[in-house]
Design an enzyme around this catalytic site. Sequence first.
Site, PDB file in Angstrom:
ATOM      1  N   CYS A 116       0.812  -1.221   0.000  1.00 40.11           N
ATOM      2  CA  CYS A 116       0.000   0.000   0.000  1.00 40.11           C
ATOM      3  C   CYS A 116       0.844   1.268   0.000  1.00 40.11           C
ATOM      4  CB  CYS A 116      -0.975  -0.002   1.177  1.00 40.11           C
ATOM      5  SG  CYS A 116      -0.238   0.119   2.813  1.00 40.11           S
ATOM      6  N   HIS A 157      -2.735   0.699   6.980  1.00 45.38           N
ATOM      7  CA  HIS A 157      -3.034   0.670   5.551  1.00 45.38           C
ATOM      8  C   HIS A 157      -3.338   2.091   5.076  1.00 45.38           C
ATOM      9  CE1 HIS A 157      -3.968  -1.144   1.754  1.00 45.38           C
ATOM     10  NE2 HIS A 157      -5.225  -0.706   1.753  1.00 45.38           N
ATOM     11  N   HIS A 202      -5.983   1.774  -4.027  1.00 43.14           N
ATOM     12  CA  HIS A 202      -4.933   1.295  -3.121  1.00 43.14           C
ATOM     13  C   HIS A 202      -4.429  -0.058  -3.600  1.00 43.14           C
ATOM     14  CE1 HIS A 202      -7.883  -1.340  -0.589  1.00 43.14           C
ATOM     15  NE2 HIS A 202      -8.484  -0.981  -1.705  1.00 43.14           N
TER      16      HIS A 202
END
Length: 212
Positions: free
Chosen positions: A104, A158, A170
């Site tokens: 990410c 994240h 993402h």
Amino acid sequence: MLQRFAPLVPLALTLVLAACAGQVAPPQAGYQGAPRTHSAAPWAQDDATPAETGEPTAQELAELTDDQPYQLPQLADSILSHGLSLVGTRYRFGGSSAKSGFDCSGFIGYLFKEEAGLQLPRSTREMINIDAPLVERDELEPGDLVFFSTNGRGRVSHAGIYLGDDQFIHSASRRSGGVRVDSLDDRYWRRSFIEAKRALAMAPSEALERHP
């Protein structure tokens, strides 16, 4: 509220095919009309890289979060167009290139360096601490960074980039197909959302000149 970049999302997504398998849990296939949720996977926590110079003044930062017209739409469009072209790129823990795959933070760092000349910290734990304006959930603009706690401990694990129209892009996980689009309105992401920051306010002046 329909964001400026949102109309480009369906058009761009018809040109790319999101992968369907992945490493994190519940969600289903990649973006196919309405975004879908999934569980979390481990995210990279590597050493940070200092942000480049050229940050705006305190007054300029304040203007970005006041009731002013958004000042960075072209730069955001460039980042997001590039990001959408990578939908389906595989997830790889510690990855930071289209060839090797992305995690990410590697995905975000790659796009911001390529399109905005901005070197962001390598890990989500350090990325969330950048000296950029905080953005309220209902004031998000395309290009803003969105952060989540996917491990249930209240700590960031994240991150993604806001697209507009309550959607974000993402690099999710192996099981969910790597780079994909999901909705902030999905219950999983709504519950795990922590905060958002306007990292583009830190973009060097040369990047702004390339995208007037």
